[in-house]
Design an enzyme around this catalytic site. Structure first.
Site, PDB file in Angstrom:
ATOM      1  N   ASP A 125       0.805  -1.247   0.073  1.00 11.39           N
ATOM      2  CA  ASP A 125      -0.042   0.067   0.037  1.00 11.39           C
ATOM      3  C   ASP A 125       0.798   1.283   0.204  1.00 11.39           C
ATOM      4  OD1 ASP A 125      -2.464  -1.152  -0.255  1.00 11.39           O
ATOM      5  OD2 ASP A 125      -2.554  -1.877   2.062  1.00 11.39           O
ATOM      6  N   ASP A 187      -5.300  -5.286  -5.921  1.00  8.68           N
ATOM      7  CA  ASP A 187      -4.970  -4.086  -5.553  1.00  8.68           C
ATOM      8  C   ASP A 187      -3.579  -3.580  -5.968  1.00  8.68           C
ATOM      9  OD1 ASP A 187      -6.790  -5.499  -4.163  1.00  8.68           O
ATOM     10  OD2 ASP A 187      -7.285  -4.176  -2.659  1.00  8.68           O
TER      11      ASP A 187
HETATM   12  N1  GLY Z   1      -6.969  -1.872  -1.239  1.00 10.01           N
HETATM   13  C1  GLY Z   1      -7.879  -2.302  -0.593  1.00 10.01           C
HETATM   14  C2  GLY Z   1      -9.436  -2.381  -0.989  1.00 10.01           C
HETATM   15  O1  GLY Z   1      -9.576  -2.164  -1.874  1.00 10.01           O
HETATM   16  O2  GLY Z   1     -10.250  -2.545  -0.201  1.00 10.01           O
END
Ligand code: GLY
Length: 406
Positions: A125, A187
């Site tokens: 992230d 993601d």
């Molecule tokens: N990256 C976490 C989500 O999309 O919930």
């Protein structure tokens, strides 16, 4: 008296004038399909309401407002969403020129400084956190400090790359918790943009290769034959092979989680922009087309396209906002006019729906959008307002405005 010779230039000038008026009225019509200036002013006002509500000097950042709440739930800088609020402030500043908002953007971006600490390891992230905050700050101010921050972030992200597997690891803690040797979630396609950026801006040129390899592995391993995605891929770290695909936030391991596809559409569009490799463009189209085919009429997906409770399942406006922004970019990268028009029109329909009373918070809450679903299996952020929905909605409006004014 007009002679025939004198009349010709007058007629030509008149034709050009009519053509100009016709072109302008079509152009204006497109612009007016979404009242973009009005929507941007709305975002500006909502952000001022948010700043008034959250007044604090403690570097807590807004993350969500639950469907039955009116106040922001706040998180600290280590939360994966910490970059979105500073990013929203930068976009509002970009569109309004409001100096007060700029000062708040600087203040909230500075709050992310603990992420720069050498002891902060982070996870995949880092891309979201750094790009939305420091990335927008650098894009709009050119301040070299922000550039250094981004290069630091890329260095941290690169440490999560496993060359045997060829992808960035998403969640290291899942090794202990779930026995997954190396996992990569969809993601992560968003976060590799930080590596491409760094490679182009004085960072290690190898970063671009890592990002490209990550995208290729994800393309090969994390999609079903119909081009819908798996949320999580688990890899063997000894031989690098794919072991299994599962879900963390979808309805079932093989179901079609809407936001996962949204991250993929945005991510592969970005990878094509960065690499120029047509295979990625064709792939971005395929994963977009299946998403578009399966959308409900109002263009905002249910949180998972395969939830058996549909039509009584929650929607995910965040997925719609992410895809709207991605398709506005895809439309500018396309190599044929019909595709440019197709993806632009699709993005416009999504923005139109999101900009309606059904999806706007209005006076009820200080966020922009209602009806996003963060983690239904986890039991939180269901039918909520969430900062990443707002961030990509605002980015999409900004892209829409820029494109229409060209
Ligand atoms: N990256 C976490 C989500 O999309 O919930």
């Amino acid at each position: 008296m007009f002679t025939r010779k004198k009349l010709i230039p007058v007629v030509i000038a008149a034709i050009f004038a009519f053509a100009g008026i016709f072109y302008y009225s079509c152009y204006k019509k497109t612009l007016d399909k979404i009242a973009v200036d009005q929507q941007l002013s709305y975002c500006h006002e909502q952000v001022k309401r948010t700043l008034f509500q959250v007044q604090n000097d403690s570097c807590q950042l807004p993350r969500n407002i639950n469907h039955d709440a009116h106040k922001w739930y706040m998180v600290n800088v280590y939360d994966w969403t910490s970059g979105f609020f500073p990013g929203i402030l930068w976009y509002v500043y970009e569109n309004s020129g409001d100096k007060f908002i700029r000062s708040k953007a600087e203040q909230y971006t500075a709050c992310l400084a603990p992420l720069l600490h050498p002891d902060h390891w982070g996870d995949h992230d880092l891309g979201f956190q750094y790009l939305c905050s420091f990335g927008n700050a650098y894009r709009l101010t050119g301040d070299e400090y922000y550039k250094e921050c981004l290069l630091t972030g890329a260095g941290k992200l690169a440490r999560h790359y496993n060359p045997k597997v060829g992808t960035i690891q998403s969640w290291a803690h899942m090794k202990k918790m779930m026995g997954w040797p190396h996992n990569t979630i969809m993601d992560n396609m968003m976060n590799i943009e930080l590596l491409f950026w760094a490679a182009r801006n004085g960072g290690n040129p190898e970063y671009a290769k890592m990002a490209e390899t990550h995208a290729r592995k994800t393309m090969e391993n994390q999609f079903k034959p119909d081009y819908t995605n798996f949320h999580v891929a688990i890899y063997d770290t000894i031989n690098g092979n794919l072991l299994q695909c599962v879900t963390n936030q979808g309805c079932a391991d093989s179901s079609f989680w809407a936001r996962g596809q949204a991250w993929a559409i945005y991510g592969f569009t970005m990878v094509y922009r960065e690499t120029g490799i047509k295979e990625f463009l064709r792939f971005a189209e395929k994963i977009t087309d299946v998403y578009l085919q399966r959308l409900p009429e109002d263009q905002v997906p249910y949180w998972d396209f395969e939830d058996p409770k549909i039509p009584d399942a929650p929607k995910d406006a965040s997925a719609a906002a992410i895809v709207a922004s991605a398709l506005l970019e895809l439309s500018t990268l396309e190599d044929s006019r019909p595709k440019t028009e197709k993806y632009f029109a699709a993005a416009e329909r999504m923005l139109e729906s999101l900009s309606s009373d059904v999806y706007l918070c209005g006076n009820g809450k200080p966020a922009f959008l209602l009806h996003s679903t963060g983690n239904l299996p986890g039991g939180y952020e269901i039918d909520a307002s969430i900062t990443y929905a707002d961030y990509y909605y605002l980015e999409a409006l900004t892209r829409y405005k820029t494109k229409n004014r060209k």
